[in-house]
Design a protein around this motif. Structure first.
Motif, PDB file in Angstrom:
ATOM      1  N   MET A   1      12.961  -9.670  20.330  1.00  0.00           N
ATOM      2  CA  MET A   1      13.534  -9.872  19.367  1.00  0.00           C
ATOM      3  C   MET A   1      15.329  -8.886  19.623  1.00  0.00           C
ATOM      4  SD  MET A   1      12.178  -9.659  15.199  1.00  0.00           S
ATOM      5  CE  MET A   1      11.032 -10.531  15.309  1.00  0.00           C
ATOM      6  N   LEU A   2      15.984  -9.673  18.707  1.00  0.00           N
ATOM      7  CA  LEU A   2      17.684  -8.834  18.787  1.00  0.00           C
ATOM      8  C   LEU A   2      17.424  -8.214  17.275  1.00  0.00           C
ATOM      9  CD1 LEU A   2      19.749 -10.627  20.279  1.00  0.00           C
ATOM     10  CD2 LEU A   2      19.134  -8.939  21.359  1.00  0.00           C
ATOM     11  N   ALA A   3      17.706  -7.454  16.943  1.00  0.00           N
ATOM     12  CA  ALA A   3      17.929  -6.471  16.019  1.00  0.00           C
ATOM     13  C   ALA A   3      19.271  -6.766  14.563  1.00  0.00           C
ATOM     14  CB  ALA A   3      17.795  -4.555  15.700  1.00  0.00           C
ATOM     15  N   PRO A   4      19.209  -6.684  13.423  1.00  0.00           N
ATOM     16  CA  PRO A   4      20.377  -7.564  12.484  1.00  0.00           C
ATOM     17  C   PRO A   4      21.580  -5.765  13.328  1.00  0.00           C
ATOM     18  CG  PRO A   4      18.778  -6.740  11.264  1.00  0.00           C
ATOM     19  CD  PRO A   4      17.897  -6.480  12.350  1.00  0.00           C
ATOM     20  N   ALA A   5      22.806  -6.376  13.619  1.00  0.00           N
ATOM     21  CA  ALA A   5      23.924  -6.182  13.803  1.00  0.00           C
ATOM     22  C   ALA A   5      24.358  -5.006  12.298  1.00  0.00           C
ATOM     23  CB  ALA A   5      25.073  -6.664  14.570  1.00  0.00           C
ATOM     24  N   HIS A   6      24.146  -5.726  11.419  1.00  0.00           N
ATOM     25  CA  HIS A   6      24.893  -4.979   9.994  1.00  0.00           C
ATOM     26  C   HIS A   6      23.755  -5.202   9.505  1.00  0.00           C
ATOM     27  CE1 HIS A   6      28.462  -4.854  11.752  1.00  0.00           C
ATOM     28  NE2 HIS A   6      28.827  -6.268  12.293  1.00  0.00           N
ATOM     29  N   ARG A   7      23.953  -4.366   8.061  1.00  0.00           N
ATOM     30  CA  ARG A   7      23.091  -4.206   6.935  1.00  0.00           C
ATOM     31  C   ARG A   7      24.405  -5.111   5.860  1.00  0.00           C
ATOM     32  NH1 ARG A   7      20.317   0.430   3.972  1.00  0.00           N
ATOM     33  NH2 ARG A   7      18.382  -0.263   2.405  1.00  0.00           N
ATOM     34  N   TYR A   8      23.644  -5.746   4.849  1.00  0.00           N
ATOM     35  CA  TYR A   8      24.147  -6.100   3.703  1.00  0.00           C
ATOM     36  C   TYR A   8      23.628  -6.083   2.471  1.00  0.00           C
ATOM     37  CZ  TYR A   8      26.668  -9.513   6.910  1.00  0.00           C
ATOM     38  OH  TYR A   8      27.831  -9.987   8.448  1.00  0.00           O
ATOM     39  N   ARG A   9      24.039  -5.514   1.741  1.00  0.00           N
ATOM     40  CA  ARG A   9      24.014  -4.829   0.143  1.00  0.00           C
ATOM     41  C   ARG A   9      24.319  -5.575  -0.748  1.00  0.00           C
ATOM     42  NH1 ARG A   9      22.143   1.615   1.683  1.00  0.00           N
ATOM     43  NH2 ARG A   9      23.567   1.357   2.811  1.00  0.00           N
ATOM     44  N   SER A  10      24.048  -4.842  -2.449  1.00  0.00           N
ATOM     45  CA  SER A  10      24.495  -5.541  -3.467  1.00  0.00           C
ATOM     46  C   SER A  10      23.134  -5.060  -4.752  1.00  0.00           C
ATOM     47  CB  SER A  10      25.043  -7.092  -3.916  1.00  0.00           C
ATOM     48  OG  SER A  10      23.716  -7.916  -3.455  1.00  0.00           O
TER      49      SER A  10
END
Length: 292
Positions: A1-10
């Motif tokens: 499994m590839l870990a996410p490259a970015h984190r998106y927050r709002s």
């Protein structure tokens, strides 16, 4: 499994809630921008997976929005763990913010950005922001919302606005960032791209294509009919993504669902500006497919 490259927050979303999620082989992740066919694709997945138009629970329970902060992460995980059927999970996070598992299927729905923006404008007026703030632990609004300009004035401003696409995913740069990422993955065997206009013009064909891709039975006419926009609007109480009272009017969520309205609202100068700006944000082959 590839870990996410970015984190998106709002204020009401956090893609980090995906980290550690126990996928099952065959899970379907529905990744779309707002007002680009998310609920439509959830319904398509529901009838394909369950093989019936009579859903056993509201659509938002069958297909939860995993990174939405209105419910605790563990509550959403537990609900998904209890599902005996093949799971189909909603997110508005681009694929580079979601773990990529080769045994999981990912589907991205793309809509003409101008049509998406028109729907976004109307949805903004249908949100109960006090209720949303309550659910996400944010301070309640203390002042009435500022009057919005008419849509014909707002849309050119939306096109022109400069913003960080990773912070403002519903901006034009954010929409095209989401689609750029999906477009770059379109040849991967577990990533499917769907054009909103194809759902309008050949819903049955698109449903059969996805069923074949995911190893599911081809849908009969009754299942295709159940997934039409008109039939979904008739069942807004069961299908609108609002089990916690965020919308003022659930029926209004299924406002129109058409194509071409965004372009019709712009004069020649504004439309040319949109096309010029889009060319700076996305490759020509993606835009050719997106704008057809």
């Amino acid at each position: 499994m590839l870990a996410p490259a970015h984190r998106y927050r709002s204020d009401d979303e956090d893609s980090a809630r995906w980290i550690g999620f126990p996928f099952r082989p065959g899970d379907i992740v529905i990744s779309t921008r707002s007002k680009s066919g998310t609920t439509w694709m959830q319904m398509i997945c529901a009838v394909l997976v369950l093989g019936t138009a009579d859903l056993p629970a509201p659509l938002t329970e069958l297909s939860p929005w995993l990174d939405w902060l209105v419910e605790p992460r563990d509550t959403v995980y537990e609900r998904l763990a209890a599902q005996p059927h093949r799971r189909f999970i909603k997110t508005h996070t681009p694929l580079d913010g979601v773990p990529m598992d080769p045994q999981v299927n990912y589907v991205v729905v793309a809509r003409h950005p101008l049509d998406m923006a028109v729907s976004l404008y109307h949805q903004a007026g249908n949100l109960d922001r006090a209720r949303l703030a309550e659910l996400t632990g944010q301070p309640a609004p203390t002042e009435p919302p500022r009057p919005r300009p008419p849509l014909e004035e707002w849309l050119p401003g939306w096109i022109h606005r400069e913003t960080d696409p990773r912070a403002e995913l519903d901006s034009l740069p954010g929409v095209l960032l989401h689609l750029n990422d999906a477009w770059a993955r379109r040849h991967e065997p577990n990533v499917a791209l769907v054009h909103y206009d194809d759902l309008l013009t050949d819903l049955g064909g698109e449903m059969r294509r996805l069923a074949d891709r995911w190893g599911l039975p081809a849908p009969g006419p009754e299942l295709v009919e159940a997934a039409t926009f008109g039939r979904m609007r008739e069942r807004a109480d069961r299908l609108a993504p609002d089990r916690l009272g965020v919308f003022r009017d659930r029926q209004a969520f299924f406002r129109q669902g058409g194509s071409g309205q965004g372009r019709s609202l712009l004069n020649e100068t504004a439309l040319a500006h949109y096309e010029t700006r889009a060319r700076t944000l996305a490759p020509p082959d993606l835009l050719t497919w997106l704008h057809r």
